[in-house]
Scaffold this active site. Structure first.
Site, PDB file in Angstrom:
ATOM      1  N   GLY A  46      -5.274   2.540   4.819  1.00 51.43           N
ATOM      2  CA  GLY A  46      -5.517   1.346   5.625  1.00 51.43           C
ATOM      3  C   GLY A  46      -4.661   1.228   6.862  1.00 51.43           C
ATOM      4  N   ARG A  96      11.060   4.532  -4.200  1.00 51.29           N
ATOM      5  CA  ARG A  96      10.545   5.582  -5.093  1.00 51.29           C
ATOM      6  C   ARG A  96      10.887   6.938  -4.517  1.00 51.29           C
ATOM      7  NH1 ARG A  96       6.722   7.677  -1.843  1.00 51.29           N
ATOM      8  NH2 ARG A  96       5.475   6.289  -0.531  1.00 51.29           N
ATOM      9  N   GLY A 108       0.830  -1.194   0.000  1.00 49.56           N
ATOM     10  CA  GLY A 108       0.000   0.000   0.000  1.00 49.56           C
ATOM     11  C   GLY A 108       0.861   1.239   0.000  1.00 49.56           C
ATOM     12  N   SER A 109       0.194   2.389   0.018  1.00 45.25           N
ATOM     13  CA  SER A 109       0.908   3.659  -0.038  1.00 45.25           C
ATOM     14  C   SER A 109      -0.011   4.744   0.493  1.00 45.25           C
ATOM     15  CB  SER A 109       1.322   3.962  -1.477  1.00 45.25           C
ATOM     16  OG  SER A 109       2.062   5.152  -1.563  1.00 45.25           O
ATOM     17  N   GLY A 110       0.588   5.874   0.894  1.00 50.81           N
ATOM     18  CA  GLY A 110      -0.202   7.021   1.296  1.00 50.81           C
ATOM     19  C   GLY A 110      -0.986   6.847   2.578  1.00 50.81           C
ATOM     20  N   SER A 111      -0.529   5.958   3.460  1.00 51.78           N
ATOM     21  CA  SER A 111      -1.191   5.681   4.740  1.00 51.78           C
ATOM     22  C   SER A 111      -2.561   5.036   4.573  1.00 51.78           C
ATOM     23  CB  SER A 111      -1.335   6.967   5.590  1.00 51.78           C
ATOM     24  OG  SER A 111      -0.080   7.552   5.826  1.00 51.78           O
TER      25      SER A 111
END
Length: 408
Positions: free
Chosen positions: A160, A276, A155-158
């Site tokens: 969950g 990234r 995942g990404s961007g917090s």
């Protein structure tokens, strides 16, 4: 000489557009390969060439990329989307083009695999467990001890990510996440205490350390960043060395890396390594403060050039994100003109327009905009960013009355 620079999908927060613009500025034709190019507004607005394809099918992409290489010539392949960096690396390797180690990137993208590899290397031993059902999540939390952090392994961007203070919360959040068929497994981790930072690395060299500011628990929404972080030299060097040890242990030495950690009384502890560029407009903070353009450097590296990442100035930059005060109908915004009058303001923008129904999720998607500043001192940059943030007021009709509320 090949002129096409292929991008496999795109970041949605603004970096994707900058990658395409940079490719053009360097004399290349950006080509976005996407399952749905129309989901990126800049493609039409900037007349970026796009090709619709099933980006989840590596064989489809390999066939398409080979055709483009034979017919037009491909200079490089990359992605501004974390979810497709490993795919882009595989495609670049197929053509003998520059890129990160695709196997190392794929392993890093799985947070459980990343944790195991760092444990084996003796880099950091944050207690954790990979689970696939709610019962196992509760058992893991018992073994680790409450509170725990529960998050998807990919995942990404917090998205969950949540602090769970009770076993009932652990079970409920695990069930909620695992109800998504794309979420195969979760990571249960001990809570790491201390201030949060990130280390921005480019091609095995530390560019700098960023101070990160988070919103209210139980979520981990990033509400602002300061660059460079206000740290003593010894502390900054310790953090930088720790981050480099982690990335090297994971086999990641090519291109941009973003390492998130917390600095506790006993030293740094890793949150996660991201293969990234940083999100949250951190590359722009770096550019404003140092003159180093990490997006340009990444594009240059992808086409086989040797980028220059030497600072040309020593300033300070800050960003504060704008979030709604409540769920409901956002129908108006006040204070934009006052915010634009803040000193040292470099960028003030809203990502979306009212009217819009707001349902906060506890991740990066809650942000409605930002104020970004740079100044000769960190104190001045932060004060200006806070001044602009506090000037803006979102009108949200949480109860149908349209009451005025200052941005949280």
């Amino acid at each position: 000489m090949p002129r096409l620079l292929l991008f496999i999908e795109s970041n949605t927060s603004g970096t994707g557009r900058l990658f395409a613009q940079t490719a053009r500025a360097l004399g290349f034709q950006p080509v976005l390969i996407s399952r749905q190019p129309s989901r990126y507004p800049y493609v039409a607005e900037d007349a970026v060439r796009s090709i619709e394809a099933n980006t989840a099918d590596l064989n489809v992409l390999r066939s398409l990329v080979r055709q483009l290489a034979l017919s037009e010539g491909v200079a490089g392949i990359t992605s501004s989307s974390e979810y497709f960096i490993a795919t882009a690396a595989r495609l670049a390797a197929d053509l003998g083009l520059p890129g990160p180690d695709a196997v190392a990137v794929a392993a890093c993208r799985n947070k459980a695999t990343q944790r195991r590899r760092l444990d084996e290397a003796g880099i950091d031993r944050v207690r954790h467990a990979e689970i696939t059902d709610a019962v196992d999540a509760v058992q893991a939390a018992i073994g680790i001890g409450l509170p725990v952090v529960l998050k998807p392994v990919a995942g990404s961007g917090s998205v969950g990510v949540r602090l769970c203070a009770t076993m009932a919360e652990v079970a409920a959040h695990a069930r909620s996440l695992l109800a998504d068929p794309t979420c195969g497994a979760l990571l249960v981790e001990e809570v790491v205490r201390g201030d949060e930072y990130s280390v921005e690395i480019f091609h095995d060299t530390v560019i700098g350390v960023t101070r990160k500011h988070l919103g209210a628990l139980p979520h981990f929404v990033e509400m602002g960043h300061d660059f460079p972080a206000p740290l003593a030299t010894a502390a900054a060097d310790r953090i930088a060395g720790f981050a480099l040890a982690a990335t090297r242990a994971l086999g990641l030495t090519w291109g941009p890396l973003h390492v998130e950690l917390r600095l506790g009384e006993d030293g740094p502890h890793l949150m996660e390594v991201n293969p990234r560029l940083a999100g949250g407009f951190i590359p722009e903070l770096v550019r404003q403060a140092t003159g180093i353009d990490l997006i340009r450097a990444t594009v240059e590296l992808a086409v086989g050039r040797t980028p220059v990442v030497t600072p040309i100035r020593q300033e300070h930059a800050a960003i504060r994100f704008l979030t709604p005060p409540d769920d409901g109908l956002w129908f108006a915004t006040e204070g934009l003109e006052a915010a634009r009058g803040a000193p040292f303001l470099r960028d003030l923008r809203l990502y979306r327009a009212s009217p819009l129904l707001i349902a906060r999720r506890g991740d990066f998607q809650d942000r409605l905009g930002h104020a970004l500043t740079s100044a000769p001192t960190l104190e001045a940059a932060v004060a200006a960013a806070e001044l602009a943030r506090c000037a803006i007021r979102f009108r949200v009709a949480a109860d149908g009355t349209g009451t005025l509320a200052t941005v949280a």
